[in-house]
Design a protein around this motif. Structure first.
Motif, PDB file in Angstrom:
ATOM      1  N   ALA A 121       0.843  -1.204   0.000  1.00  0.00           N
ATOM      2  CA  ALA A 121       0.000   0.000   0.000  1.00  0.00           C
ATOM      3  C   ALA A 121       0.875   1.251   0.000  1.00  0.00           C
ATOM      4  CB  ALA A 121      -0.927  -0.004   1.213  1.00  0.00           C
ATOM      5  N   THR A 122       1.923   1.240   0.829  1.00  0.00           N
ATOM      6  CA  THR A 122       2.758   2.453   0.900  1.00  0.00           C
ATOM      7  C   THR A 122       3.500   2.684  -0.405  1.00  0.00           C
ATOM      8  OG1 THR A 122       4.720   1.299   1.774  1.00  0.00           O
ATOM      9  CG2 THR A 122       3.159   2.182   3.388  1.00  0.00           C
ATOM     10  N   LYS A 123       3.999   1.602  -1.016  1.00  0.00           N
ATOM     11  CA  LYS A 123       4.840   1.782  -2.196  1.00  0.00           C
ATOM     12  C   LYS A 123       4.009   2.153  -3.426  1.00  0.00           C
ATOM     13  CE  LYS A 123       8.730   1.094  -0.080  1.00  0.00           C
ATOM     14  NZ  LYS A 123       9.674   2.215   0.090  1.00  0.00           N
ATOM     15  N   ALA A 124       2.755   1.671  -3.474  1.00  0.00           N
ATOM     16  CA  ALA A 124       1.852   2.128  -4.545  1.00  0.00           C
ATOM     17  C   ALA A 124       1.418   3.563  -4.262  1.00  0.00           C
ATOM     18  CB  ALA A 124       0.632   1.207  -4.635  1.00  0.00           C
ATOM     19  N   GLY A 125       1.181   3.854  -2.982  1.00  0.00           N
ATOM     20  CA  GLY A 125       0.767   5.208  -2.609  1.00  0.00           C
ATOM     21  C   GLY A 125       1.794   6.250  -3.020  1.00  0.00           C
ATOM     22  N   VAL A 126       3.056   5.897  -2.874  1.00  0.00           N
ATOM     23  CA  VAL A 126       4.138   6.820  -3.247  1.00  0.00           C
ATOM     24  C   VAL A 126       4.086   7.150  -4.751  1.00  0.00           C
ATOM     25  CG1 VAL A 126       6.635   6.765  -3.643  1.00  0.00           C
ATOM     26  CG2 VAL A 126       5.737   6.359  -1.356  1.00  0.00           C
ATOM     27  N   MET A 127       3.739   6.152  -5.552  1.00  0.00           N
ATOM     28  CA  MET A 127       3.653   6.403  -7.011  1.00  0.00           C
ATOM     29  C   MET A 127       2.530   7.390  -7.313  1.00  0.00           C
ATOM     30  SD  MET A 127       4.172   2.603  -8.559  1.00  0.00           S
ATOM     31  CE  MET A 127       4.994   1.408  -7.542  1.00  0.00           C
ATOM     32  N   GLY A 128       1.396   7.207  -6.634  1.00  0.00           N
ATOM     33  CA  GLY A 128       0.286   8.151  -6.823  1.00  0.00           C
ATOM     34  C   GLY A 128       0.646   9.529  -6.320  1.00  0.00           C
ATOM     35  N   TYR A 129       1.398   9.557  -5.234  1.00  0.00           N
ATOM     36  CA  TYR A 129       1.783  10.838  -4.633  1.00  0.00           C
ATOM     37  C   TYR A 129       2.668  11.650  -5.583  1.00  0.00           C
ATOM     38  CZ  TYR A 129       4.066  14.027  -1.337  1.00  0.00           C
ATOM     39  OH  TYR A 129       4.569  15.146  -0.710  1.00  0.00           O
ATOM     40  N   VAL A 130       3.658  11.009  -6.207  1.00  0.00           N
ATOM     41  CA  VAL A 130       4.551  11.785  -7.091  1.00  0.00           C
ATOM     42  C   VAL A 130       3.784  12.305  -8.317  1.00  0.00           C
ATOM     43  CG1 VAL A 130       6.652  10.589  -6.319  1.00  0.00           C
ATOM     44  CG2 VAL A 130       5.553   9.843  -8.417  1.00  0.00           C
ATOM     45  N   GLU A 131       2.838  11.495  -8.776  1.00  0.00           N
ATOM     46  CA  GLU A 131       2.026  11.938  -9.918  1.00  0.00           C
ATOM     47  C   GLU A 131       1.209  13.175  -9.530  1.00  0.00           C
ATOM     48  OE1 GLU A 131       0.270   8.331 -11.571  1.00  0.00           O
ATOM     49  OE2 GLU A 131      -0.971   9.649 -12.836  1.00  0.00           O
ATOM     50  N   ALA A 132       0.622  13.106  -8.331  1.00  0.00           N
ATOM     51  CA  ALA A 132      -0.252  14.203  -7.895  1.00  0.00           C
ATOM     52  C   ALA A 132       0.536  15.473  -7.574  1.00  0.00           C
ATOM     53  CB  ALA A 132      -1.040  13.761  -6.666  1.00  0.00           C
ATOM     54  N   MET A 133       1.763  15.312  -7.093  1.00  0.00           N
ATOM     55  CA  MET A 133       2.556  16.476  -6.667  1.00  0.00           C
ATOM     56  C   MET A 133       3.331  17.124  -7.819  1.00  0.00           C
ATOM     57  SD  MET A 133       2.232  17.154  -3.435  1.00  0.00           S
ATOM     58  CE  MET A 133       3.720  17.928  -2.802  1.00  0.00           C
ATOM     59  N   ALA A 134       3.421  16.417  -8.939  1.00  0.00           N
ATOM     60  CA  ALA A 134       4.280  16.895 -10.038  1.00  0.00           C
ATOM     61  C   ALA A 134       3.939  18.324 -10.483  1.00  0.00           C
ATOM     62  CB  ALA A 134       4.224  15.920 -11.211  1.00  0.00           C
ATOM     63  N   PRO A 135       2.659  18.665 -10.672  1.00  0.00           N
ATOM     64  CA  PRO A 135       2.375  20.044 -11.137  1.00  0.00           C
ATOM     65  C   PRO A 135       2.831  21.112 -10.138  1.00  0.00           C
ATOM     66  CG  PRO A 135       0.448  18.610 -11.404  1.00  0.00           C
ATOM     67  CD  PRO A 135       1.447  17.846 -10.598  1.00  0.00           C
ATOM     68  N   LEU A 136       2.683  20.809  -8.846  1.00  0.00           N
ATOM     69  CA  LEU A 136       3.089  21.782  -7.821  1.00  0.00           C
ATOM     70  C   LEU A 136       4.601  22.024  -7.879  1.00  0.00           C
ATOM     71  CD1 LEU A 136       2.495  23.441  -5.242  1.00  0.00           C
ATOM     72  CD2 LEU A 136       2.709  21.343  -3.934  1.00  0.00           C
ATOM     73  N   LEU A 137       5.367  20.927  -7.968  1.00  0.00           N
ATOM     74  CA  LEU A 137       6.822  21.079  -8.052  1.00  0.00           C
ATOM     75  C   LEU A 137       7.215  21.787  -9.351  1.00  0.00           C
ATOM     76  CD1 LEU A 137       8.975  20.036  -5.944  1.00  0.00           C
ATOM     77  CD2 LEU A 137       6.716  19.095  -5.612  1.00  0.00           C
TER      78      LEU A 137
END
Ligand SMILES: NC(=O)c1ccc[n+]([C@@H]2O[C@H](COP(=O)([O-])OP(=O)(O)OC[C@H]3O[C@@H](n4cnc5c(N)ncnc54)[C@H](O)[C@@H]3O)[C@@H](O)[C@H]2O)c1
Length: 474
Positions: free
Chosen positions: A382-398
């Protein structure tokens, strides 16, 4: 821990015994072992092919030429006029493909521009380029395809052809992995044509020895216009969690190798090991538990107070607490979720408020366990899949701050974590990969360093698998 079977099959006796018994002979991978050279392909030839409507010949020629490669072309192929036109426009000379017997002139890499494909029929142009040359791919050779992102391809037929390249890449990687050769696909978005140099330097060199069968999307860069290829991290401040040992220690050392000032973080009980690791390259240690309530503020304050801010953030610290879900006590769930996932979000929130410099690049360590799933790892998966979703979601902000955030998903890597596995699953984990072996911490460190550097300025919100094309989650 070392892979004794691999070492055995590399000995003269082991080689003949394993051939006699028909046992696998994993290749000895050639790794970089040194910083990026200004011209990493100097003295090497690269065979370049193109579809008849290829759009990337000019930026490819420029990037290959600047990296030091001699570019060869085949006179019989349909894409030759496109490459010749690019050669005339850029003034970069082409060499004719040598006779197969001329070993000295043999290419070390094959690059095919598969953009412009309009449908299934044009895939034949890829076949015509690659099929007659399969036997000429050397040990540790490289094949790199370039396509358009299927979503940018236009109509359904072109989209299908662009998507087909992924299947070709995955299958061909399984065919040539036996000799340590790799195949990868770059999906070049509109606006990323001029950012090919960095990915080419990475994927065509020994820095990417353990990556094969992968597709990486490039999009219009948000940061610095200039590629910096030599000492790409000079002047940058990097922070790495879990830096005392294993993959984190290798990441810290590799970022320092490319010029970064590294701050390493690990748990207070690892302070001695952390100091020893960091002293090898003048790193600064911060002994704290990343899940502690005050950790995010302490990290932000230290980075601002001592270094004026941070340019590279690597979230590497991670733990496993494996149990079948029916036997998993709540504290085992909470602990893994907090170290591998919750702490990353809290630390980033603090750094985004204070400490993160404009143009900062973040890399989170995921796992192929987050793609394939493993029995006994519902918490970890769950954590390692969550991290993939997190980077996708944060990309525009960065991106709005001129930076990027990406993830690396390691496969089986030889560390203290995998040394604890029972022998059977450990041997299976190593061998069931196109490259027939586990990776080393340096393989993850090289990928992280690429993603943390301007070489990857067109990569944002992606997860790159570094797994030798492990069949788990392929
Ligand atoms: N080894 C593999 O095959 C493999 C495969 C896929 C993913 N990964 C991931 O790679 C990362 C590194 O793995 P590794 O094999 O080097 O593990 P490791 O156990 O050898 O090292 C992890 C480091 O993180 C530190 N750490 C753990 N909890 C911490 C905390 N709360 N605060 C600060 N530091 C903490 C540990 O002290 C240790 O130094 C992890 O995220 C792991 O999930 C590893």
């Amino acid at each position: 821990m070392s892979d004794r079977y691999l070492d055995f099959t590399q000995s003269a006796f082991g080689k003949s015994l394993s051939s006699l018994l028909g046992l696998p002979q994993p290749p000895r991978l050639k790794r970089a072992g040194a910083s990026y050279a200004a011209r990493p392909l100097e003295g090497r030839a690269v065979m370049l092919g193109s579809s008849g409507l290829g759009e990337l010949a000019a930026p490819l020629l420029v990037a290959l030429n600047e990296a030091g490669a001699a570019v060869q072309v085949a006179t019989s192929l349909v894409g030759l006029p496109v490459i010749k036109a690019a050669s005339a426009a850029t003034g970069i000379a082409l060499k004719t493909e040598p006779n197969p017997e001329d070993r000295a002139a043999a290419p070390s890499a094959f690059v095919f521009d598969a953009t412009g494909l309009t449908g299934p029929a044009q895939l034949r142009e890829l076949y015509d380029f690659m099929q007659p040359r399969v036997g000429r791919i050397p040990a540790n050779g490289r094949v790199l395809l370039l396509g358009r992102a299927p979503a940018d391809a236009g109509n359904a037929s072109a989209t299908a052809a662009a998507t087909a390249l992924r299947g070709f890449t995955r299958s061909f990687a399984k065919e040539i992995g036996k000799k340590g050769a790799t195949v990868n696909l770059l999906e070049v978005g509109r606006g990323a044509d001029d950012a090919l140099a960095g990915p080419l330097r990475f994927f065509l060199s020994e820095h990417a020895a353990y990556i094969t069968g992968q597709t990486l999307a490039l999009t219009a860069p948000s940061g610095d216009a200039a590629d910096r290829h030599f000492a790409p991290l000079a002047g940058k401040v990097a922070v790495v969690t879990g830096a005392a040992r294993g993959i984190g220690a290798a990441i810290a050392a590799t970022l320092a190798r490319e010029g970064a000032q590294v701050v390493g973080i690990d748990r207070p009980q690892e302070e001695g090991a952390l100091g020893e690791t960091l002293s090898a390259f003048g790193g600064y240690g911060l002994a704290l538990d990343i899940t502690a309530a005050d950790a995010p503020q302490r990290i932000a304050r230290e980075l601002v107070g001592r270094f004026g801010g941070v340019d590279i953030v690597v979230h590497n610290a991670g733990i496993t607490r494996d149990k079948m879900l029916k036997n998993m006590a709540p504290h085992l769930w909470d602990m893994v979720l907090d170290v591998n996932f919750g702490a990353i979000l809290r630390i980033n929130d603090a750094l985004l408020t204070e400490g993160l410099n404009d143009g900062a690049r973040m890399v989170c360590i995921s796992s192929i366990g987050g793609i394939a799933g493993n029995a006994g790892q519902t918490n970890y998966g769950a954590t390692k899949a969550g991290v993939m979703g997190y980077v996708e979601a944060m990309a525009p902000l960065l991106a709005r701050r001129g930076g990027a955030i990406n993830a690396v998903a390691p496969g089986f890597i030889e560390t203290a974590m995998t040394a604890q596995m029972p022998t059977g699953p450990r041997e299976v984990g190593r061998r069931l990969a196109s490259l027939g072996q586990g990776g080393l911490p340096i393989d993850i460190a090289e990928a992280v360093t690429f993603l943390a550097s301007p070489l990857a300025r067109a990569v944002n919100g992606r997860t790159l698998r570094v797994c030798g094309q492990n069949f788990v989650g392929a």
